[in-house]
Design an enzyme around this catalytic site. Structure first.
Site, PDB file in Angstrom:
ATOM      1  N   PRO A   1       0.838  -1.210   0.000  1.00 60.44           N
ATOM      2  CG  PRO A   1       0.026  -1.029   2.177  1.00 60.44           C
ATOM      3  CD  PRO A   1       0.745  -1.965   1.259  1.00 60.44           C
TER       4      PRO A   1
ATOM      5  CG  ASP B   1       5.073  -1.460   2.142  1.00 63.39           C
ATOM      6  OD1 ASP B   1       3.950  -1.323   2.671  1.00 63.39           O
ATOM      7  OD2 ASP B   1       5.519  -2.558   1.775  1.00 63.39           O
ATOM      8  CG  HIS B   2       0.773   3.818   5.015  1.00 65.61           C
ATOM      9  ND1 HIS B   2       1.452   4.168   6.155  1.00 65.61           N
ATOM     10  CD2 HIS B   2      -0.223   4.737   4.891  1.00 65.61           C
ATOM     11  CE1 HIS B   2       0.904   5.239   6.700  1.00 65.61           C
ATOM     12  NE2 HIS B   2      -0.114   5.599   5.944  1.00 65.61           N
ATOM     13  NE  ARG B   3       3.078  -4.268   2.887  1.00 65.79           N
ATOM     14  CZ  ARG B   3       3.533  -5.253   2.112  1.00 65.79           C
ATOM     15  NH1 ARG B   3       2.931  -6.431   2.128  1.00 65.79           N
ATOM     16  NH2 ARG B   3       4.574  -5.051   1.327  1.00 65.79           N
TER      17      ARG B   3
END
Length: 445
Positions: A243, A417-419
């Site tokens: 994401p 990467d928003h994780r």
């Protein structure tokens, strides 16, 4: 007299197939140890396969342009008694050809003159054959950042009055640049290194956007294979697996431009290409140390934070976009980093980037400024969690101490990467990069 068939080896990490680009031998040719047999295109790069054996070519089993799976027999070679073939690769006469080829690969680094199959010949590799009479294009995204100061307009020279030092003439020859078409910007009217590289970059760009004559065919169908297939697969996987969150910031790069100018005039950097991309790379490495989670990898069970930087540079090459990386970049001095970027550029431009140089990257920069773009939303290189786009650097009105002044300004765009990377970490990282572009003296910390 015995004849053996030899299979396409796995020359990369998990290679499953490759295209036969061009044969360097024909039936009836005698081959010697380490002679280049064939040029293949994998999902990552062009690779020359050297011969781990000696003998006579009996038959080429795969045609140029054909894509075959790893393990498919591609060439048949005969040897006098079988023992000569085994001796050439250090194996046993009773071993199967596939086993002997694998043994040659394993022992390549232990025998003088031997090589790992697929990675060229030690001491020099035969140059890639140029098709269609075209010169290799410059990998502009990785090689040269935009020079915001416009060169003064100078009429093109004739061959008799060109002022250029021998190294500049050699560079022009290597890049396929006609010096009579280059406008000099040197103080004495001489053609500089930047002039040649800028001309080559623009020639490559304009070659791509020239309007060709209409074809008699209404449609053109281009097979999706090789690097283009790999790019598509990687981008779809990245976009729909990680994401993305993106941030943008405008930066006053005036002091970076001044710093680059000083470095170019410094004897310590003589003979080394210096551009704003160098400062950008150093800024990102500096910011990674302060925000280590942007230099990480996501797995299903854990986050792997890497305390080293394999710095990737997105490179536009004649074969498509590739992302080679500079290993252990955090250990390099500014001059060493400049040399590494220059070598990466030359290798990518010539289509000689080996698969190993594109594996193991930890963070990437993409220099879209060379195409005149202010900014963009970059897609993460698969396996990484941060990428920064460097936009064009150009003069704009900028408020300094309450007054509007002309400054060199650029826009940085970054995706994460928003994780792994939360908004605060992403913001601090990009702010740190921007702070170095605004004040390179921070690198002295």
């Amino acid at each position: 007299m015995s004849t053996s068939e030899f299979p396409l080896p796995d020359v990369g990490e998990g290679l499953t197939e490759a295209e036969i680009v061009s044969w360097r031998v024909q039936a009836g040719d005698t081959v010697v140890l380490n002679q280049v047999l064939v040029e293949i295109e994998t999902a990552k790069s062009l690779v020359e396969l050297p011969s781990p054996f000696e003998g006579t070519v009996t038959e080429l089993l795969v045609q140029e342009g054909q894509t075959v799976d790893v393990g498919t027999p591609i060439i048949a070679v005969s040897s006098g008694d079988g023992a000569a073939l085994a001796a050439a690769i250090g194996g046993d006469p009773d071993e199967t050809p596939a086993a002997a080829l694998a043994l040659a690969a394993e022992q390549a680094d232990d025998r003088p003159g031997a090589v790992l199959v697929g990675y060229g010949i030690k001491g020099g590799v035969t140059s890639r054959r140029q098709r269609g009479g075209q010169q290799p294009a410059v990998a502009t995204e990785s090689g040269s950042a935009p020079i915001a100061i416009r060169p003064r307009s100078v009429p093109a020279a004739s061959a008799s009055n060109i002022i250029a030092k021998p190294p500049i003439r050699k560079l022009a020859k290597d890049l396929g640049v006609d010096l009579t078409e280059v406008g000099p910007t040197g103080l004495a009217g001489e053609i500089t290194r930047d002039d040649v590289i800028r001309h080559a970059s623009q020639a490559s760009l304009f070659h791509n956007i020239e309007t060709p004559p209409w074809s008699d065919e209404r449609e053109e169908r281009i097979p999706v294979k090789g690097v283009r297939k790999a790019i598509a697969t990687a981008m779809v996987s990245s976009a729909f697996t990680a994401p993305h969150v993106s941030l943008f910031v405008d930066v006053d790069a005036t002091r970076t431009m001044e710093f680059v100018k000083r470095l170019k005039n410094s004897p310590d950097f003589a003979g080394v290409k210096v551009s704003p991309l160098l400062i950008m790379a150093k800024a990102m490495i500096w910011a990674v140390r302060r925000n280590p989670t942007v230099n990480a990898q996501w797995t299903d069970s854990e986050i792997i934070v890497k305390h080293y930087v394999n710095f990737g540079i997105a490179a536009a090459t004649p074969r498509g976009l590739i992302v080679p990386n500079i290993k252990e970049a955090q250990e390099l001095s500014l001059r060493e980093l400049a040399s590494a970027i220059e070598q990466l550029t030359i290798t990518a431009r010539d289509g000689k980037t080996p698969p190993a140089d594109m594996a193991g990257g930890t963070i990437t920069v993409t220099n879209i400024g060379v195409f005149g773009m202010d900014t963009g939303t970059p897609i993460l290189n698969p396996g990484e969690v941060a990428i920064v786009a460097l936009g064009t650097i150009k003069q704009k009105p900028w408020v300094v101490d309450g007054e509007v002044r002309s400054r060199f300004v650029t826009t940085l765009g970054a995706s994460f990467d928003h994780r792994i990377v939360d908004g605060d970490v992403a913001s601090r990282f990009l702010a740190d990069v921007a702070s170095v572009i605004e004040e390179p003296a921070l690198l002295l910390d």
